[in-house]
Scaffold this active site. Structure first.
Site, mmCIF file in Angstrom:
data_model
loop_
_atom_site.group_PDB
_atom_site.id
_atom_site.type_symbol
_atom_site.label_atom_id
_atom_site.label_comp_id
_atom_site.label_asym_id
_atom_site.label_seq_id
_atom_site.Cartn_x
_atom_site.Cartn_y
_atom_site.Cartn_z
ATOM 1 N N HIS A 61 0.822 -1.214 0.000
ATOM 2 C CA HIS A 61 0.000 0.000 0.000
ATOM 3 C C HIS A 61 0.850 1.255 0.000
ATOM 4 O O HIS A 61 0.539 2.210 -0.717
ATOM 5 C CB HIS A 61 -0.956 0.030 1.188
ATOM 6 C CG HIS A 61 -1.908 1.177 1.147
ATOM 7 N ND1 HIS A 61 -2.951 1.231 0.247
ATOM 8 C CD2 HIS A 61 -1.970 2.328 1.859
ATOM 9 C CE1 HIS A 61 -3.620 2.360 0.402
ATOM 10 N NE2 HIS A 61 -3.044 3.039 1.379
ATOM 11 N N GLU A 118 0.337 8.148 -3.236
ATOM 12 C CA GLU A 118 1.295 7.799 -2.198
ATOM 13 C C GLU A 118 2.537 8.678 -2.265
ATOM 14 O O GLU A 118 3.066 9.105 -1.233
ATOM 15 C CB GLU A 118 1.673 6.320 -2.302
ATOM 16 C CG GLU A 118 0.564 5.368 -1.883
ATOM 17 C CD GLU A 118 0.131 5.594 -0.451
ATOM 18 O OE1 GLU A 118 0.985 5.488 0.451
ATOM 19 O OE2 GLU A 118 -1.056 5.891 -0.231
ATOM 20 N N HIS A 122 3.026 11.194 0.730
ATOM 21 C CA HIS A 122 4.077 10.733 1.639
ATOM 22 C C HIS A 122 5.491 10.915 1.094
ATOM 23 O O HIS A 122 6.392 11.314 1.826
ATOM 24 C CB HIS A 122 3.853 9.259 1.981
ATOM 25 C CG HIS A 122 2.538 8.984 2.633
ATOM 26 N ND1 HIS A 122 2.187 9.486 3.862
ATOM 27 C CD2 HIS A 122 1.462 8.248 2.217
ATOM 28 C CE1 HIS A 122 0.973 9.079 4.192
ATOM 29 N NE2 HIS A 122 0.506 8.328 3.202
#
Length: 360
Positions: A61, A118, A122
């Site tokens: 993930h 993502e 992040h």
């Protein structure tokens, strides 16, 4: 111990650096020390409803840099955000795209949208892969490095094999205890691992926590105990085979209502208004977790710490919803700014008169 800003090319950081979050003095602006996001969290999903990925594979993930206290930053630099992944990977390692298509899966089939999300949420917060941390920076090299390191770390943590070796395998009938799963993951990872169950008491998420020595490019990860506590039941945990509950859950209709603050409410553009009619908002499950808030003006999100609702693409659009309260980044305190009838609603910095936003 104090470290000055240092520039790294291909693992050139000193070998005697401490692991992240273990320093006794502040370290800032270093390309060889991850700060403040010194806890690297690698997450995997067991997507069985709908079934995603191989039948004996937890899917990747993401790789998240949490702060040393368990909080985290997100969407740290708009200038680093990407729109499209395949052309970037093709410049450095075309085979990585196919590898990610196998293991890094999105539940709706649009894998690349998950990868973009993502990295933007992040990857832009990983300080040791900022462009200025490369001696001879090649455009997008930091993006490739983020995906490459995340994939390498994922492959070093074969969750399905960890569980299988301890007799924990998918089954429609058999159930497991929290202790069995905890012991199995701890045995192979070396530290306590966080795991999460869904409303069907089915095992669904695994989180591996690490400290990092040096730059992310060095991939020197040290396993640490989980900072989160599992809410899975003590007994009766199910490890469903993929597809056991059918091809896909029915779509959630979402929640509708007014967003109320003290003596007023939010109107459709996301501003606070003390007069007139409250706007109706809809909360729906967001693609990558949390909730999206929708109004007649479009999707709502956070821009410069303010709630904004319009038709433009706003990347910070994953809200929290708990006990009837709306928050963002796990913060549920808000402030009102401005002197006009329509005032801005901003995330609290602790220096203002704070309010809560409640869906009614």
């Amino acid at each position: 111990m104090v470290f000055e800003n240092s520039f790294t090319t291909d693992n050139s950081c000193p070998l005697d650096l401490p692991y992240s979050c273990t320093n006794s003095t502040p370290i800032e602006n270093s390309c060889c020390f991850e700060n403040p996001g010194g806890i690297m969290l690698q997450t995997q999903f067991w997507d069985y409803y709908p079934p995603i990925g191989g039948n004996e594979t937890f899917t990747l993930h993401g790789l998240w840099p949490d702060n040393c206290d368990g909080s985290y930053e997100q969407f740290c630099d708009r200038n680093l955000e990407i729109h499209g992944v395949e052309p970037i990977l093709d410049k450095f390692e075309p085979g990585l795209y196919d590898e990610m298509k196998t293991y890094w899966k999105n539940f709706n089939g649009n894998d690349e949208s998950l990868w973009e999300h993502e990295f933007n949420k992040h990857g832009t917060c990983v300080k040791t892969i900022r462009p200025q941390c490369y001696g001879n920076f090649q455009n997008d090299r930091n993006v490739y490095d983020y995906f490459k390191v995340a994939t390498n770390l994922y492959k070093s943590l074969p969750t399905f094999e960890f569980l299988k070796e301890e007799g924990i395998v998918p089954s429609n009938e058999k159930t497991y205890t929290k202790k069995q799963i905890d012991d199995a993951l701890t045995k192979h990872f070396g530290q306590k691992v966080f795991f999460k169950c869904n409303k069907y008491q089915g095992l669904q998420e695994i989180w591996y926590f690490h400290h990092l020595k040096g730059s992310l490019l060095q991939e020197n990860f040290k396993p640490i105990d989980t900072l989160s506590h599992s809410s899975c039941p003590e007994t009766g945990i199910k490890f469903f085979p993929k597809g056991a509950l059918g091809p896909s859950p029915p779509p959630s209709p979402g929640r509708r209502g007014y967003l109320k603050i003290s003596n007023g409410c939010l109107i459709s553009n996301g501003k606070f208004f003390t007069k007139g009619t409250c706007a109706t908002f809809r909360l729906v499950n967001a693609e990558f977790g949390g909730y999206n808030i929708l109004s007649s003006k479009g999707t709502c999100g956070i821009v410069d710490d303010k709630i904004v609702c319009n038709r433009s693409k706003i990347t910070k659009n994953q809200f929290n919803f708990k006990d009837g309260l709306v928050g963002f980044n796990s913060k549920f305190k808000w402030c009102i700014e401005g002197s006009k009838d329509q005032k801005d609603v901003v995330l609290s910095d602790g220096t203002c008169e704070e309010f809560e936003i409640r869906l009614q």
